[in-house]
Design an enzyme around this catalytic site. Structure first.
Site, mmCIF file in Angstrom:
data_model
loop_
_atom_site.group_PDB
_atom_site.id
_atom_site.type_symbol
_atom_site.label_atom_id
_atom_site.label_comp_id
_atom_site.label_asym_id
_atom_site.label_seq_id
_atom_site.Cartn_x
_atom_site.Cartn_y
_atom_site.Cartn_z
ATOM 1 N N SER A 1 6.982 -5.523 -0.956
ATOM 2 C CA SER A 1 6.215 -4.480 -1.642
ATOM 3 C C SER A 1 6.264 -3.130 -0.946
ATOM 4 C CB SER A 1 4.745 -4.913 -1.792
ATOM 5 O OG SER A 1 4.179 -5.204 -0.524
ATOM 6 N N ASP B 1 -4.567 0.789 0.223
ATOM 7 C CA ASP B 1 -5.376 -0.337 -0.238
ATOM 8 C C ASP B 1 -5.715 -1.331 0.860
ATOM 9 O OD1 ASP B 1 -2.925 -1.487 0.206
ATOM 10 O OD2 ASP B 1 -2.576 -2.127 -1.861
ATOM 11 N N HIS C 1 -1.060 -1.457 2.174
ATOM 12 C CA HIS C 1 0.032 -0.516 1.936
ATOM 13 C C HIS C 1 -0.396 0.904 2.300
ATOM 14 C CE1 HIS C 1 0.549 -3.972 -0.841
ATOM 15 N NE2 HIS C 1 1.778 -3.929 -0.361
#
Length: 387
Positions: A37, A347, A350
Protein backbone atom coordinates in the site's frame (compact mmCIF):
# COMPACT_ATOMS: atom_id res chain seq x y z
CA UNK A 1 21.29 -9.26 17.55
CA UNK A 2 23.04 -5.92 17.72
CA UNK A 3 21.05 -3.04 16.26
CA UNK A 4 22.80 -1.00 13.60
CA UNK A 5 20.42 1.95 13.65
CA UNK A 6 23.18 4.50 14.16
CA UNK A 7 25.08 3.14 11.15
CA UNK A 8 22.02 3.35 8.93
CA UNK A 9 21.22 6.91 9.91
CA UNK A 10 24.86 7.96 9.50
CA UNK A 11 24.92 6.39 6.04
CA UNK A 12 22.01 8.57 4.91
CA UNK A 13 23.77 11.70 6.16
CA UNK A 14 27.11 10.74 4.58
CA UNK A 15 25.49 9.99 1.26
CA UNK A 16 23.89 13.42 1.14
CA UNK A 17 27.33 15.03 1.04
CA UNK A 18 29.06 12.50 -1.18
CA UNK A 19 30.16 13.15 -4.74
CA UNK A 20 30.45 10.87 -7.74
CA UNK A 21 31.83 11.07 -11.27
CA UNK A 22 29.54 12.63 -13.83
CA UNK A 23 27.16 10.22 -15.51
CA UNK A 24 24.65 10.97 -18.22
CA UNK A 25 20.98 11.03 -17.17
CA UNK A 26 19.00 7.93 -18.00
CA UNK A 27 15.96 8.00 -20.25
CA UNK A 28 13.27 5.92 -18.60
CA UNK A 29 10.22 5.65 -20.90
CA UNK A 30 8.22 3.70 -18.31
CA UNK A 31 8.03 2.53 -14.69
CA UNK A 32 6.88 -0.88 -13.52
CA UNK A 33 6.17 -0.91 -9.82
CA UNK A 34 5.73 -3.80 -7.38
CA UNK A 35 4.85 -3.52 -3.71
CA UNK A 36 2.25 -2.89 -1.04
CA UNK A 37 0.00 0.00 0.00
CA UNK A 38 2.96 2.35 0.29
CA UNK A 39 2.98 2.46 -3.53
CA UNK A 40 -0.49 1.14 -4.45
CA UNK A 41 -2.17 3.71 -6.73
CA UNK A 42 -5.52 1.89 -6.77
CA UNK A 43 -4.91 -1.81 -7.33
CA UNK A 44 -6.31 -2.90 -4.00
CA UNK A 45 -9.37 -0.71 -4.45
CA UNK A 46 -9.97 -2.28 -7.88
CA UNK A 47 -9.46 -5.85 -6.66
CA UNK A 48 -11.43 -5.78 -3.41
CA UNK A 49 -13.54 -3.04 -1.81
CA UNK A 50 -13.50 0.43 -3.35
CA UNK A 51 -11.68 3.04 -1.32
CA UNK A 52 -13.79 5.72 0.33
CA UNK A 53 -13.40 9.38 1.29
CA UNK A 54 -11.53 11.23 2.64
CA UNK A 55 -8.59 9.53 0.90
CA UNK A 56 -7.32 11.52 -2.06
CA UNK A 57 -8.77 14.79 -0.81
CA UNK A 58 -5.60 16.92 -0.94
CA UNK A 59 -4.32 16.56 -4.48
CA UNK A 60 -6.68 14.48 -6.59
CA UNK A 61 -9.84 15.76 -4.88
CA UNK A 62 -11.46 12.39 -5.37
CA UNK A 63 -10.90 8.82 -4.22
CA UNK A 64 -8.13 7.19 -6.26
CA UNK A 65 -7.45 4.12 -4.16
CA UNK A 66 -4.24 5.50 -2.67
CA UNK A 67 -3.71 5.10 1.07
CA UNK A 68 -3.35 8.78 1.84
CA UNK A 69 -4.67 12.24 1.21
CA UNK A 70 -2.77 12.68 -2.06
CA UNK A 71 0.32 11.61 -3.93
CA UNK A 72 2.55 8.73 -2.88
CA UNK A 73 6.31 8.46 -3.24
CA UNK A 74 5.86 6.49 -6.49
CA UNK A 75 3.84 9.43 -7.85
CA UNK A 76 6.67 11.85 -7.10
CA UNK A 77 9.11 9.43 -8.74
CA UNK A 78 6.95 9.46 -11.88
CA UNK A 79 6.79 13.26 -11.80
CA UNK A 80 10.57 13.51 -11.48
CA UNK A 81 11.01 11.32 -14.57
CA UNK A 82 8.45 13.35 -16.52
CA UNK A 83 6.04 10.42 -16.71
CA UNK A 84 2.29 10.17 -15.98
CA UNK A 85 1.08 8.65 -12.72
CA UNK A 86 0.99 4.88 -12.98
CA UNK A 87 -2.30 3.17 -13.80
CA UNK A 88 -2.98 0.15 -11.58
CA UNK A 89 -2.76 -3.08 -13.55
CA UNK A 90 -6.22 -4.17 -12.34
CA UNK A 91 -8.04 -0.95 -13.20
CA UNK A 92 -10.52 -1.64 -15.99
CA UNK A 93 -11.33 2.00 -16.79
CA UNK A 94 -9.24 5.06 -17.55
CA UNK A 95 -6.00 3.12 -17.96
CA UNK A 96 -3.06 4.06 -20.12
CA UNK A 97 -0.06 1.77 -19.98
CA UNK A 98 2.23 3.49 -22.48
CA UNK A 99 4.53 4.63 -19.67
CA UNK A 100 4.28 1.64 -17.34
CA UNK A 101 1.94 -0.08 -14.93
CA UNK A 102 1.56 -0.49 -11.19
CA UNK A 103 1.20 -4.01 -9.81
CA UNK A 104 1.36 -2.92 -6.15
CA UNK A 105 -1.46 -4.02 -3.91
CA UNK A 106 -2.36 -3.04 -0.36
CA UNK A 107 -1.50 -5.86 2.05
CA UNK A 108 1.19 -7.33 -0.20
CA UNK A 109 3.94 -9.44 1.28
CA UNK A 110 7.11 -10.71 -0.38
CA UNK A 111 6.38 -14.31 0.51
CA UNK A 112 3.13 -16.19 0.07
CA UNK A 113 1.43 -16.19 3.47
CA UNK A 114 -1.41 -18.51 4.37
CA UNK A 115 -4.75 -16.97 5.29
CA UNK A 116 -4.13 -17.11 9.04
CA UNK A 117 -1.09 -14.85 8.61
CA UNK A 118 -2.58 -12.56 5.95
CA UNK A 119 -2.77 -8.82 6.43
CA UNK A 120 -6.16 -7.41 7.49
CA UNK A 121 -7.73 -10.83 6.92
CA UNK A 122 -7.30 -10.59 3.14
CA UNK A 123 -4.80 -12.91 1.44
CA UNK A 124 -2.69 -10.32 -0.41
CA UNK A 125 -1.43 -10.32 -3.96
CA UNK A 126 2.08 -11.21 -2.88
CA UNK A 127 5.03 -10.35 -5.09
CA UNK A 128 5.03 -13.70 -6.89
CA UNK A 129 1.52 -12.98 -8.18
CA UNK A 130 2.52 -9.44 -9.14
CA UNK A 131 5.42 -10.73 -11.24
CA UNK A 132 3.15 -13.31 -12.87
CA UNK A 133 0.77 -10.48 -13.70
CA UNK A 134 3.65 -8.51 -15.19
CA UNK A 135 4.67 -11.39 -17.46
CA UNK A 136 1.11 -11.76 -18.68
CA UNK A 137 0.88 -8.00 -19.16
CA UNK A 138 4.08 -7.95 -21.20
CA UNK A 139 3.02 -10.85 -23.41
CA UNK A 140 -0.51 -9.61 -24.05
CA UNK A 141 0.49 -6.00 -24.61
CA UNK A 142 3.09 -7.07 -27.19
CA UNK A 143 0.41 -9.00 -29.09
CA UNK A 144 -2.09 -6.14 -28.90
CA UNK A 145 0.55 -3.61 -29.94
CA UNK A 146 1.38 -5.72 -32.98
CA UNK A 147 -2.30 -5.99 -33.93
CA UNK A 148 -2.85 -2.26 -33.45
CA UNK A 149 0.12 -1.48 -35.69
CA UNK A 150 -1.20 -3.86 -38.33
CA UNK A 151 -4.61 -2.22 -38.33
CA UNK A 152 -3.30 1.33 -37.96
CA UNK A 153 -5.19 1.89 -34.70
CA UNK A 154 -3.33 4.94 -33.42
CA UNK A 155 -5.49 5.45 -30.33
CA UNK A 156 -4.76 1.89 -29.20
CA UNK A 157 -1.07 2.24 -29.99
CA UNK A 158 -0.83 5.32 -27.77
CA UNK A 159 -2.31 3.42 -24.81
CA UNK A 160 -0.01 0.41 -25.03
CA UNK A 161 3.65 0.06 -24.02
CA UNK A 162 6.16 -0.15 -26.84
CA UNK A 163 7.80 -3.61 -26.73
CA UNK A 164 11.28 -2.08 -26.86
CA UNK A 165 10.57 0.02 -23.77
CA UNK A 166 10.47 -2.90 -21.34
CA UNK A 167 14.25 -3.18 -21.31
CA UNK A 168 14.63 0.59 -20.87
CA UNK A 169 12.10 0.99 -18.05
CA UNK A 170 12.70 1.50 -14.34
CA UNK A 171 11.56 -1.38 -12.12
CA UNK A 172 10.69 -0.28 -8.58
CA UNK A 173 10.08 -2.42 -5.48
CA UNK A 174 8.59 -1.34 -2.14
CA UNK A 175 7.57 -4.37 -0.09
CA UNK A 176 8.44 -6.00 3.22
CA UNK A 177 6.52 -3.99 5.82
CA UNK A 178 3.63 -6.46 5.77
CA UNK A 179 5.99 -9.42 6.17
CA UNK A 180 7.12 -7.77 9.39
CA UNK A 181 3.56 -6.94 10.51
CA UNK A 182 2.42 -10.52 10.00
CA UNK A 183 5.44 -11.86 11.87
CA UNK A 184 4.80 -9.65 14.90
CA UNK A 185 1.34 -11.21 15.20
CA UNK A 186 2.29 -14.84 14.70
CA UNK A 187 5.85 -15.58 15.85
CA UNK A 188 8.73 -14.51 18.01
CA UNK A 189 11.43 -12.21 16.71
CA UNK A 190 13.92 -15.06 16.77
CA UNK A 191 11.61 -17.19 14.64
CA UNK A 192 11.20 -14.35 12.15
CA UNK A 193 14.94 -13.72 11.89
CA UNK A 194 15.36 -17.37 10.97
CA UNK A 195 12.90 -16.88 8.10
CA UNK A 196 14.36 -13.70 6.65
CA UNK A 197 16.89 -15.50 4.37
CA UNK A 198 14.02 -17.44 2.76
CA UNK A 199 12.09 -14.19 2.25
CA UNK A 200 15.12 -12.65 0.55
CA UNK A 201 15.49 -15.69 -1.67
CA UNK A 202 11.87 -15.27 -2.73
CA UNK A 203 12.44 -11.62 -3.61
CA UNK A 204 15.57 -12.53 -5.56
CA UNK A 205 13.53 -15.03 -7.59
CA UNK A 206 11.05 -12.31 -8.54
CA UNK A 207 13.83 -9.96 -9.61
CA UNK A 208 15.60 -12.69 -11.56
CA UNK A 209 12.42 -13.42 -13.50
CA UNK A 210 12.07 -9.74 -14.39
CA UNK A 211 15.71 -9.75 -15.47
CA UNK A 212 14.97 -12.69 -17.77
CA UNK A 213 12.11 -10.62 -19.19
CA UNK A 214 14.56 -7.85 -20.05
CA UNK A 215 14.48 -5.63 -16.94
CA UNK A 216 17.79 -3.86 -16.38
CA UNK A 217 17.28 -0.96 -13.95
CA UNK A 218 16.02 -1.75 -10.44
CA UNK A 219 15.18 0.78 -7.69
CA UNK A 220 14.59 -1.13 -4.44
CA UNK A 221 13.27 0.43 -1.22
CA UNK A 222 14.04 -1.18 2.11
CA UNK A 223 11.37 -1.22 4.78
CA UNK A 224 10.66 1.69 7.11
CA UNK A 225 10.85 2.04 10.90
CA UNK A 226 7.71 0.08 11.66
CA UNK A 227 8.21 0.59 15.39
CA UNK A 228 7.63 4.31 14.84
CA UNK A 229 4.21 4.11 13.20
CA UNK A 230 1.95 6.74 14.72
CA UNK A 231 -0.85 4.27 15.45
CA UNK A 232 1.63 2.37 17.63
CA UNK A 233 3.03 5.45 19.33
CA UNK A 234 -0.44 6.60 20.38
CA UNK A 235 -1.09 3.32 22.18
CA UNK A 236 2.17 2.62 24.01
CA UNK A 237 1.99 1.05 27.47
CA UNK A 238 2.21 3.61 30.27
CA UNK A 239 4.71 3.46 31.69
CA UNK A 240 6.70 1.60 29.04
CA UNK A 241 8.81 -1.26 30.47
CA UNK A 242 12.58 -0.70 30.63
CA UNK A 243 14.18 -1.29 27.21
CA UNK A 244 10.81 -1.30 25.44
CA UNK A 245 11.49 1.97 23.60
CA UNK A 246 14.56 3.00 21.64
CA UNK A 247 16.30 6.37 21.80
CA UNK A 248 13.64 7.83 19.48
CA UNK A 249 10.69 6.74 21.60
CA UNK A 250 9.75 3.96 19.16
CA UNK A 251 9.29 0.24 19.85
CA UNK A 252 12.84 -1.07 19.90
CA UNK A 253 12.13 -4.73 19.14
CA UNK A 254 10.10 -3.86 16.03
CA UNK A 255 12.68 -1.45 14.69
CA UNK A 256 15.42 -3.98 15.40
CA UNK A 257 13.56 -6.47 13.22
CA UNK A 258 13.23 -3.91 10.44
CA UNK A 259 16.95 -3.16 10.69
CA UNK A 260 17.85 -6.85 10.47
CA UNK A 261 15.46 -7.31 7.56
CA UNK A 262 17.08 -4.39 5.73
CA UNK A 263 20.58 -5.63 6.48
CA UNK A 264 19.78 -8.93 4.78
CA UNK A 265 18.01 -7.15 1.92
CA UNK A 266 21.14 -5.07 1.27
CA UNK A 267 23.23 -8.24 1.25
CA UNK A 268 20.84 -9.86 -1.24
CA UNK A 269 20.97 -6.83 -3.54
CA UNK A 270 24.78 -7.02 -3.50
CA UNK A 271 24.54 -10.70 -4.46
CA UNK A 272 22.15 -9.89 -7.30
CA UNK A 273 24.62 -7.36 -8.69
CA UNK A 274 27.09 -10.19 -9.15
CA UNK A 275 24.53 -12.69 -10.39
CA UNK A 276 22.85 -10.31 -12.87
CA UNK A 277 25.78 -8.25 -14.22
CA UNK A 278 23.82 -6.48 -16.96
CA UNK A 279 21.44 -4.91 -14.43
CA UNK A 280 21.83 -1.72 -12.38
CA UNK A 281 20.56 -1.91 -8.80
CA UNK A 282 19.84 1.02 -6.51
CA UNK A 283 19.19 0.10 -2.87
CA UNK A 284 17.31 2.97 -1.19
CA UNK A 285 17.52 3.35 2.58
CA UNK A 286 13.90 4.28 3.23
CA UNK A 287 14.32 3.34 6.88
CA UNK A 288 16.71 6.23 7.46
CA UNK A 289 14.75 8.65 5.28
CA UNK A 290 11.49 7.93 7.10
CA UNK A 291 13.15 7.89 10.50
CA UNK A 292 14.60 11.32 9.78
CA UNK A 293 11.22 12.92 9.12
CA UNK A 294 9.57 11.09 12.02
CA UNK A 295 12.18 12.02 14.62
CA UNK A 296 12.56 15.59 13.32
CA UNK A 297 8.86 16.20 12.65
CA UNK A 298 8.54 19.39 14.68
CA UNK A 299 11.82 20.84 13.39
CA UNK A 300 10.62 20.21 9.83
CA UNK A 301 7.34 22.04 10.42
CA UNK A 302 5.09 19.07 11.19
CA UNK A 303 3.19 18.20 14.34
CA UNK A 304 4.51 15.62 16.78
CA UNK A 305 5.34 12.24 15.23
CA UNK A 306 2.46 10.54 17.07
CA UNK A 307 -0.17 12.89 15.60
CA UNK A 308 -2.61 11.29 13.15
CA UNK A 309 -4.64 13.25 10.61
CA UNK A 310 -7.43 10.77 9.88
CA UNK A 311 -8.97 8.21 12.21
CA UNK A 312 -9.49 7.64 15.92
CA UNK A 313 -6.79 5.76 17.85
CA UNK A 314 -6.90 6.30 21.59
CA UNK A 315 -6.46 3.84 24.49
CA UNK A 316 -6.34 0.93 22.04
CA UNK A 317 -9.73 1.90 20.60
CA UNK A 318 -9.49 2.15 16.84
CA UNK A 319 -11.81 3.58 14.21
CA UNK A 320 -9.94 3.70 10.95
CA UNK A 321 -9.88 6.63 8.59
CA UNK A 322 -13.26 7.31 6.95
CA UNK A 323 -15.14 4.74 9.01
CA UNK A 324 -17.87 5.01 11.64
CA UNK A 325 -17.56 3.51 15.08
CA UNK A 326 -18.78 3.55 18.66
CA UNK A 327 -16.39 4.59 21.44
CA UNK A 328 -17.64 4.41 25.02
CA UNK A 329 -21.22 4.40 23.77
CA UNK A 330 -20.72 7.41 21.53
CA UNK A 331 -20.99 7.16 17.76
CA UNK A 332 -18.13 8.83 15.93
CA UNK A 333 -17.08 9.32 12.34
CA UNK A 334 -13.32 9.10 11.88
CA UNK A 335 -12.83 11.95 9.45
CA UNK A 336 -9.68 13.81 8.49
CA UNK A 337 -7.97 16.83 10.00
CA UNK A 338 -8.25 20.37 8.66
CA UNK A 339 -4.68 20.57 7.39
CA UNK A 340 -3.08 17.24 6.38
CA UNK A 341 0.10 19.07 5.33
CA UNK A 342 0.97 19.63 9.00
CA UNK A 343 0.99 15.88 9.74
CA UNK A 344 3.54 13.18 8.98
CA UNK A 345 1.01 10.38 9.44
CA UNK A 346 -2.22 10.26 7.46
CA UNK A 347 -4.02 7.35 9.12
CA UNK A 348 -1.54 6.04 11.68
CA UNK A 349 0.13 3.68 9.21
CA UNK A 350 0.53 5.58 5.94
CA UNK A 351 2.07 8.97 5.30
CA UNK A 352 0.47 12.23 4.21
CA UNK A 353 1.24 13.71 0.81
CA UNK A 354 3.37 16.37 2.52
CA UNK A 355 5.49 13.70 4.22
CA UNK A 356 5.70 11.63 1.04
CA UNK A 357 6.91 14.70 -0.84
CA UNK A 358 9.62 15.35 1.75
CA UNK A 359 10.80 11.73 1.65
CA UNK A 360 10.71 11.63 -2.14
CA UNK A 361 12.79 14.80 -2.36
CA UNK A 362 15.47 13.12 -0.25
CA UNK A 363 15.66 9.80 -2.05
CA UNK A 364 15.28 11.18 -5.59
CA UNK A 365 18.51 13.14 -5.29
CA UNK A 366 20.36 10.02 -4.13
CA UNK A 367 20.88 11.07 -0.51
CA UNK A 368 19.82 7.65 0.79
CA UNK A 369 20.99 5.41 -2.08
CA UNK A 370 23.89 3.00 -1.82
CA UNK A 371 24.94 3.89 -5.38
CA UNK A 372 25.21 7.59 -4.47
CA UNK A 373 23.36 8.25 -7.73
CA UNK A 374 20.14 10.21 -8.10
CA UNK A 375 17.01 8.73 -9.60
CA UNK A 376 17.85 10.26 -12.97
CA UNK A 377 20.99 8.10 -13.14
CA UNK A 378 19.56 4.86 -11.79
CA UNK A 379 20.39 2.98 -14.99
CA UNK A 380 24.08 3.12 -14.00
CA UNK A 381 25.95 0.86 -11.61
CA UNK A 382 27.30 1.78 -8.17
CA UNK A 383 29.83 4.58 -7.82
CA UNK A 384 32.64 4.38 -5.25
CA UNK A 385 32.09 6.89 -2.44
CA UNK A 386 34.22 10.00 -2.32
CA UNK A 387 33.68 12.86 0.09
Amino acid sequence: MVAVLGILVTWGVMSAGATHPHKLPCTFPAIYNFGDSNSDTGGGSAAFYPAAPPTGETFFHWVTGRAGDGRLIIDFIAEQLGLPYLSPYLNSLGTNFRHGANFAMGGTTIRNLNESMSVNGVPPFHTEIQVVQFRQFKQRSARLFKLAKRHGDESEIRRLPRPQDFSKALYTFDAGQNDLSAAFRTMTNRQFVAQIPAIMDELAKRISILYEEGARAFWIHNTGPIGCLAVTLRNLPKPAPPGYLDQHGCIKSQNDMAIEFNKQLKKKVDQLRKKLPLAAFTYVDMFSAKLKIITNAIKLGFLDKASICCGYHENNNHVWCGNDGVINGTKIHAGSCRDPSSYVSWDGVHYTEAANRWIADQIIKGSFSDTLLPLSQACHGPTPMTT
